[in-house]
Design a protein around this motif. Structure first.
Motif, PDB file in Angstrom:
ATOM      1  N   LYS A  43       3.566  17.487   3.914  1.00 57.23           N
ATOM      2  CA  LYS A  43       2.984  16.652   3.172  1.00 57.23           C
ATOM      3  C   LYS A  43       4.042  15.375   3.082  1.00 57.23           C
ATOM      4  CE  LYS A  43       0.685  17.229  -0.439  1.00 57.23           C
ATOM      5  NZ  LYS A  43       0.160  17.938  -1.899  1.00 57.23           N
ATOM      6  N   LYS A  44       3.416  13.943   3.187  1.00 58.45           N
ATOM      7  CA  LYS A  44       4.421  12.795   3.241  1.00 58.45           C
ATOM      8  C   LYS A  44       3.585  11.810   2.395  1.00 58.45           C
ATOM      9  CE  LYS A  44       7.752  10.759   5.482  1.00 58.45           C
ATOM     10  NZ  LYS A  44       9.110  10.981   5.486  1.00 58.45           N
ATOM     11  N   THR A  45       4.532  11.252   1.641  1.00 65.79           N
ATOM     12  CA  THR A  45       4.021   9.772   0.855  1.00 65.79           C
ATOM     13  C   THR A  45       4.672   8.798   1.610  1.00 65.79           C
ATOM     14  OG1 THR A  45       3.957  10.978  -1.294  1.00 65.79           O
ATOM     15  CG2 THR A  45       3.985   8.528  -1.335  1.00 65.79           C
ATOM     16  N   VAL A  46       3.955   7.612   2.106  1.00 62.02           N
ATOM     17  CA  VAL A  46       4.177   6.724   2.838  1.00 62.02           C
ATOM     18  C   VAL A  46       3.684   5.495   2.140  1.00 62.02           C
ATOM     19  CG1 VAL A  46       4.155   8.073   4.969  1.00 62.02           C
ATOM     20  CG2 VAL A  46       2.186   6.646   4.155  1.00 62.02           C
ATOM     21  N   THR A  47       4.582   4.372   2.645  1.00 63.72           N
ATOM     22  CA  THR A  47       4.290   2.982   2.227  1.00 63.72           C
ATOM     23  C   THR A  47       3.962   2.104   3.297  1.00 63.72           C
ATOM     24  OG1 THR A  47       6.848   2.343   2.362  1.00 63.72           O
ATOM     25  CG2 THR A  47       5.886   3.064   0.397  1.00 63.72           C
ATOM     26  N   GLY A  48       3.330   0.982   3.237  1.00 61.07           N
ATOM     27  CA  GLY A  48       2.827  -0.031   3.982  1.00 61.07           C
ATOM     28  C   GLY A  48       2.324  -1.312   3.600  1.00 61.07           C
ATOM     29  N   ALA A  97       0.975  -1.257  -0.024  1.00 59.85           N
ATOM     30  CA  ALA A  97       0.006  -0.061  -0.081  1.00 59.85           C
ATOM     31  C   ALA A  97       0.909   1.260   0.059  1.00 59.85           C
ATOM     32  CB  ALA A  97      -1.032  -0.147   1.074  1.00 59.85           C
ATOM     33  N   VAL A  98       0.467   2.356  -0.746  1.00 66.27           N
ATOM     34  CA  VAL A  98       1.108   3.487  -1.057  1.00 66.27           C
ATOM     35  C   VAL A  98       0.229   4.621  -0.979  1.00 66.27           C
ATOM     36  CG1 VAL A  98       2.536   4.980  -2.249  1.00 66.27           C
ATOM     37  CG2 VAL A  98       2.897   2.590  -2.360  1.00 66.27           C
ATOM     38  N   ALA A  99       0.263   5.690   0.014  1.00 71.39           N
ATOM     39  CA  ALA A  99      -0.545   6.698   0.435  1.00 71.39           C
ATOM     40  C   ALA A  99      -0.004   8.200   0.570  1.00 71.39           C
ATOM     41  CB  ALA A  99      -1.422   6.254   1.394  1.00 71.39           C
ATOM     42  N   SER A 100      -0.604   9.095   0.407  1.00 71.02           N
ATOM     43  CA  SER A 100      -0.273  10.547   0.564  1.00 71.02           C
ATOM     44  C   SER A 100      -0.979  11.060   1.983  1.00 71.02           C
ATOM     45  CB  SER A 100      -0.296  11.601  -0.583  1.00 71.02           C
ATOM     46  OG  SER A 100       0.370  12.655  -0.165  1.00 71.02           O
ATOM     47  N   PHE A 101      -0.340  11.800   2.735  1.00 72.47           N
ATOM     48  CA  PHE A 101      -1.229  12.594   3.745  1.00 72.47           C
ATOM     49  C   PHE A 101      -0.482  13.720   3.957  1.00 72.47           C
ATOM     50  CE2 PHE A 101      -1.414   7.986   4.714  1.00 72.47           C
ATOM     51  CZ  PHE A 101      -2.584   7.652   4.882  1.00 72.47           C
ATOM     52  N   GLU A 102      -1.172  14.697   4.386  1.00 74.90           N
ATOM     53  CA  GLU A 102      -0.879  16.141   4.765  1.00 74.90           C
ATOM     54  C   GLU A 102      -1.349  16.563   6.213  1.00 74.90           C
ATOM     55  OE1 GLU A 102      -0.039  19.809   2.025  1.00 74.90           O
ATOM     56  OE2 GLU A 102      -2.241  19.349   2.214  1.00 74.90           O
ATOM     57  N   GLY A 103      -0.299  17.210   6.968  1.00 76.27           N
ATOM     58  CA  GLY A 103      -0.614  17.657   8.160  1.00 76.27           C
ATOM     59  C   GLY A 103      -0.624  19.339   8.122  1.00 76.27           C
ATOM     60  N   ASP A 104      -1.518  19.903   8.807  1.00 74.91           N
ATOM     61  CA  ASP A 104      -1.636  21.291   8.884  1.00 74.91           C
ATOM     62  C   ASP A 104      -1.423  21.790  10.400  1.00 74.91           C
ATOM     63  OD1 ASP A 104      -2.488  24.019   8.965  1.00 74.91           O
ATOM     64  OD2 ASP A 104      -4.021  23.734   7.530  1.00 74.91           O
ATOM     65  N   HIS A 105      -0.092  22.240  10.724  1.00 78.80           N
ATOM     66  CA  HIS A 105       0.379  22.525  12.047  1.00 78.80           C
ATOM     67  C   HIS A 105      -0.311  23.558  12.635  1.00 78.80           C
ATOM     68  CE1 HIS A 105       2.860  23.453  15.401  1.00 78.80           C
ATOM     69  NE2 HIS A 105       3.583  22.400  15.148  1.00 78.80           N
ATOM     70  N   ASN A 106      -0.892  24.475  11.883  1.00 73.55           N
ATOM     71  CA  ASN A 106      -1.616  25.902  12.432  1.00 73.55           C
ATOM     72  C   ASN A 106      -3.018  25.715  12.170  1.00 73.55           C
ATOM     73  OD1 ASN A 106       0.924  26.402  13.527  1.00 73.55           O
ATOM     74  ND2 ASN A 106       1.142  27.759  11.703  1.00 73.55           N
TER      75      ASN A 106
END
Length: 215
Positions: free
Chosen positions: A150-155, A133-142
């Motif tokens: 943004k981060k593309t991760v594998t699992g 599995a591969v996916a992209s997630f994004e965090g909004d600190h404020n």
């Protein structure tokens, strides 16, 4: 006496033939559908994003939203056993947590490449699946768009479902897929020349229905 014996013989023959015919119909029914072949389809359903920001606290947050996917694959049938491979690409709208006091993370897109193993029971096939599995997630600190990472991760992804061949070419399914992407670092930049890395454990759950065309 002879007519009675003849009638009895005919009745036995008819009964035997009928039984044999019933057996043939059952056998033909069991093998009426061939799952082998290439297929493409689209699915829609519900996606849940579950995460824990290990840098921030020890609480796990989750939220659900709409998810849509396109998929394609190939099956090869050997008796009742059906083996295959499938790839999918999905979009999900889940976002967590919704509390502005915390860093917000949301799903962007996801994809997987999985093996499948199913049991062909006529035109019904329950199956198990698993793979990369591969996916992209994004965090909004404020939580205002000024400090995002943004981060593309594998699992890995595992799951199962049931598929129904409505016609020779139309396949309808319902399935559940669990994806685990492990712990990944999101690098935020709170100020010039500074870095704030948050370690986030990411998992998703997909419950969806789909329709595919088999060639």
């Amino acid at each position: 006496m002879k007519p009675i014996l003849l009638a009895a013989t005919v009745l036995v023959a008819i009964s035997t033939a009928a039984t044999a015919a019933d057996t043939v119909v059952i056998d033909e029914g069991a093998a009426a559908y061939n799952w082998s072949g290439v297929y493409v389809g689209a699915a829609t359903g519900f996606n849940t994003l579950s995460l824990q920001d290990l840098t921030f606290d020890d609480q796990r947050y989750s939220d659900g939203g709409f998810a849509g996917a396109i998929y394609a694959g190939y099956n090869h049938q050997m008796g009742h056993l059906v083996l295959g491979v499938e790839a999918d690409l999905k979009y999900a709208s889940a976002e967590v947590p919704e509390d502005p006091a915390f860093i917000t993370y949301d799903s962007k897109w996801g994809a997987s490449l999985r093996a499948r193993a199913g049991y062909a029971a006529g035109n019904i096939m329950p199956y198990l699946t698993g793979g990369l599995a591969v996916a992209s997630f994004e965090g909004d600190h404020n939580d205002d768009g000024t400090n995002r990472a943004k981060k593309t991760v594998t699992g890995y992804a595992v799951g199962g479902g049931i598929e129904w061949a409505a016609t020779q070419n139309l396949l309808v399914r319902a399935e559940y897929i669990y994806s685990d992407y492990g712990t990944n670092g999101f690098a935020f930049a709170p100020g010039e020349g500074t870095s704030d890395i948050h370690r986030v454990d990411l998992r998703t759950h997909d419950l969806r229905v789909g329709v595919a065309y088999k060639f």
